[in-house]
Design an enzyme around this catalytic site. Structure first.
Site, short mmCIF file in Angstrom:
data_model
loop_
_atom_site.label_atom_id
_atom_site.label_comp_id
_atom_site.label_asym_id
_atom_site.label_seq_id
_atom_site.Cartn_x
_atom_site.Cartn_y
_atom_site.Cartn_z
N SER A 101 -66.22 50.84 -41.34
CA SER A 101 -67.00 51.40 -42.47
C SER A 101 -68.24 52.45 -42.00
O SER A 101 -68.52 52.08 -40.79
CB SER A 101 -67.57 50.39 -43.30
N TYR A 117 -72.67 42.44 -44.34
CA TYR A 117 -71.51 43.07 -44.61
C TYR A 117 -71.89 44.25 -43.34
O TYR A 117 -71.06 44.41 -42.44
CB TYR A 117 -71.45 43.78 -45.84
#
Length: 702
Positions: A579, A592
């Protein structure tokens, strides 16, 4: 309705009546019925035809036209587009210019002068075999029971006695114009016969109508099969009796799953191969027998069989209970067997080749037999591999039948070579479509039943790969499997329920990949989830879940896959879907974002370690892939919207506007990035990060 024991009677009078008056439709109906039963003919094998009166489009005169399966077709799936239509008189007139058997290949080009329907498929080499016989409907089939008699040492005598002279006999002859003339001569010498047996090859039967031809074919095959059944074990045990006892079914699967990647590595020494495993009872009866050592080197008889399975199989010298965990020790034991096989095949080629023979093809075996366990096959794609295994089972059935009533005989090696390296066969191979970039590759994409994962798996399948679909959600997985089978066919996919935090399920998924396809080449660690909370609201449970799925999951899947990749020793790819959050600091993202950063660095570490094994490890960094993605479930969308001070509905536009390219990112964009890494153009690149985020300057690696 007739009753048969050894073949399926499938004729539907109502269906046939609806086709009355359309001989081509009846030909297709008959063909599809015959081709649906592998006991009647193997995939792609045999040929069917009909002759009818039609009007010449130029003169308007009535002419006789033959419709026949075209080159490379399969009667089980035959459609009108797969037929060739020829003027019968013109085809027979080619005899006037025929220069003899040494020139018969040139006749194939002349078939084009006989074409009636300009939309025809290219006529096959079997065309004159049907054209020189006068019957309206003809079936040329490769039933195991008939070939067993055709390949028996006393085949001609058995045929004469079994059918009381009603079935003629023509000795082995390579298919072509001359064989068509021989069939005509056999009929002229034996008027009134109902069919002809081709030595070591197959069966010709016929009738005045589609139904008569169909029933005649079934009757003859049934008679052959009944005769064989009555003789199994009559004079000696089947295949000389059992020498090896099979291990338990579950143990066979375990041994096969461990061994398949090793075998695949050996068989992929020249090009990537896809595997297939079967422990069918017919296979076990043969490979566990006393006669295996004598029969296996003889090879097969029917041309269709050895074209798919090579001149002979490789028989392993491994004990059925061998400990296969020491991969290098197993390779050391098997290497001499593969060396010997390649040397045998090279000698076969050098001894039999002609001045104009095509170059030698892959020297590795297609069929590998493991007594006590089962049979492996390896070829360029799954369908070819599965069909090769089916053909070798056909060959086993033939050997069993021949040995029951006489003695099995295979084709002389020179005759086999003349078929395998036939210039017409080579031309057919050259006409085949160029392999796709991922042909011969096996991909496992975690979380591939939806969203980004499904898009990646679909892209890979479109580019020629076979895929192992997996997901935690069984219902979603079943839906994805159905979709992929509809798009790519049953041979392109297998499935496994998979929780990436469960080591046992990971190993089971890789075991399924090994049994279905032979191993794995491409791992995409895509499975994930997201939680967006402030540091105060973040719980330990949230933290543990994120790190278990994203970091531990990536670690466990890569670790398990590495064992398979190293066993194959043909390199491979690991692509990790990370990501932009691995590089960009933002609010409400402690768990995250830090887990994604860990994934990114773990990728670098793996790249550094696995490069020596030829395994590339690369990263794709997406951002804001909203479409069909699980990442937006569980409050993540609300959390990100709150962090950026916008509504959930405004998120897509917000994400697009903050990028340099002002683009919304879709699952297909991530799939294309993954393909960029594995498609061949970046084969010398590892440890890279590819951003697919529309351009977020804060996420630039450098």
């Amino acid at each position: 309705m007739k009753e048969y024991k050894h073949v399926n009677y499938l004729w539907d009078d109502a269906k046939a009546k609806s086709l009355e008056g359309d001989e081509v439709a009846l030909l297709l109906y008959r063909s599809n019925l015959l081709g649906s039963d592998l006991r009647i003919t193997n995939y792609g094998g045999g040929n069917t035809s009909c002759k009818m009166i039609d009007k010449d489009p130029l003169t308007g005169e009535e002419v006789e036209v033959m419709w026949i399966k075209g080159s490379g077709g399969d009667i089980g799936t035959l459609k009108k587009s797969g037929l060739a239509a020829l003027y019968v008189e013109r085809l027979r007139n080619l005899e006037k210019v025929y220069r003899g058997i040494e020139h018969e290949d040139e006749m194939v080009e002349l078939f084009n002068h006989c074409i009636f329907d300009l939309a025809s498929k290219a006529p096959s080499i079997d065309t004159p075999l049907h054209g020189f016989l006068p019957f309206k409907h003809i079936d040329h089939l490769h039933p195991d029971a008939a070939i067993a008699i055709a390949a028996a040492k006393d085949g001609k005598k058995i045929t004469q006695e079994l059918f009381n002279g009603q079935i003629g006999w023509v000795e082995w002859q390579k298919p072509g114009f001359d064989l068509g003339l021989q069939l005509r001569a056999c009929l002229e010498e034996n008027p009134g016969i109902r069919g002809i047996m081709l030595g070591s090859h197959g069966l010709f039967t016929w009738g005045d109508t589609a139904y008569e031809s169909y029933v005649n074919s079934l009757d003859v095959i049934e008679a052959c099969a009944t005769y064989l059944e009555e003789n199994y074990g009559k004079t000696r045990p089947v295949f000389g009796g059992q020498k090896v006892e099979s291990i338990a079914a579950e143990d066979r699967k375990e041994q096969a799953a461990q061994l398949a990647p090793i075998l695949r590595g050996f068989c992929s020494s020249e090009r990537p191969m896809i595997g297939h495993f079967t422990d069918d009872e017919k296979v076990l009866e043969y490979i566990n027998s006393n006669d295996l050592e004598r029969l296996a080197p003889l090879g097969t008889s029917c041309p269709d069989h050895f074209l798919r399975t090579k001149i002979q199989p490789l028989v392993l010298n491994l004990d059925k209970n061998a400990d296969l965990s020491d991969v290098e020790a197993v390779k050391a034991q098997l290497a001499p067997l593969f060396d010997d096989y390649r040397a045998m095949y090279t000698e076969y080629y050098e001894t039999c080749k002609h001045e104009n023979s095509p170059a030698i093809r892959d020297r590795n075996p297609v069929i590998i037999l493991y007594p006590g366990v089962g049979m492996f096959a390896f070829a360029k794609d799954k369908q070819t591999t599965r069909v090769a295994a089916e053909f070798y089972i056909n060959a086993i059935n033939v050997m069993k039948g021949s040995e029951a009533v006489s003695e099995y005989t295979s084709l002389p090696r020179q005759e086999a070579f003349n078929i395998e390296y036939w210039l017409l066969e080579e031309a057919k191979l050259q006409r085949m479509p160029k392999p796709k970039p991922l042909s011969g590759k096996i991909a496992l994409v975690t979380g591939s039943a939806g969203g980004i994962g499904k898009a990646i798996a679909k892209k890979f399948a479109n580019e020629g790969a076979v895929v192992v679909l997996n997901d935690m959600n069984a219902e979603r997985l079943a839906g994805a499997e159905e979709e992929f089978i509809g798009l790519f066919g049953k041979d392109a996919v297998t499935t496994a329920e998979l929780d990436v935090t469960n080591q046992e399920q990971i190993e089971e998924a890789l075991k399924k990949a090994a049994l279905a396809f032979g191993g794995v080449d491409i791992i995409v660690n895509n499975a994930g989830l997201s939680i967006s909370k402030t540091i105060e609201d973040h719980t330990q449970k949230d933290w543990d879940l994120l790190y278990n799925v994203l970091v531990k999951g990536q670690f466990l899947v890569t670790q398990a896959a590495t064992k398979v990749l190293k066993a194959q020793a043909i390199g491979g790819d690991v692509v990790n879907i990370v990501s932009k959050n691995a590089l960009v600091s933002g609010p409400n993202n402690a768990g995250y974002g830090s887990a994604k950063a860990a994934q990114l660095h773990l990728s670098r570490l793996n790249a550094a370690e696995l490069g020596a094994a030829g395994v590339r490890v690369n990263v794709v960094n997406p951002d804001a892939v909203i479409s069909d993605s699980n990442i937006w479930a569980g409050g993540w969308a609300e959390g990100r919207a709150k962090a950026y001070g916008v509504t959930v509905e405004e998120l897509p536009a917000y994400y697009a506007k903050r990028t340099l390219l002002n683009q919304i990112i879709l699952p297909d964009d991530i799939a294309n990035a993954c393909f960029t890494f594995v498609g061949g153009n970046l084969s010398k690149s590892t440890g890279n990060v590819l951003n697919v985020d529309g351009g977020v300057a804060m996420a630039f690696v450098r």
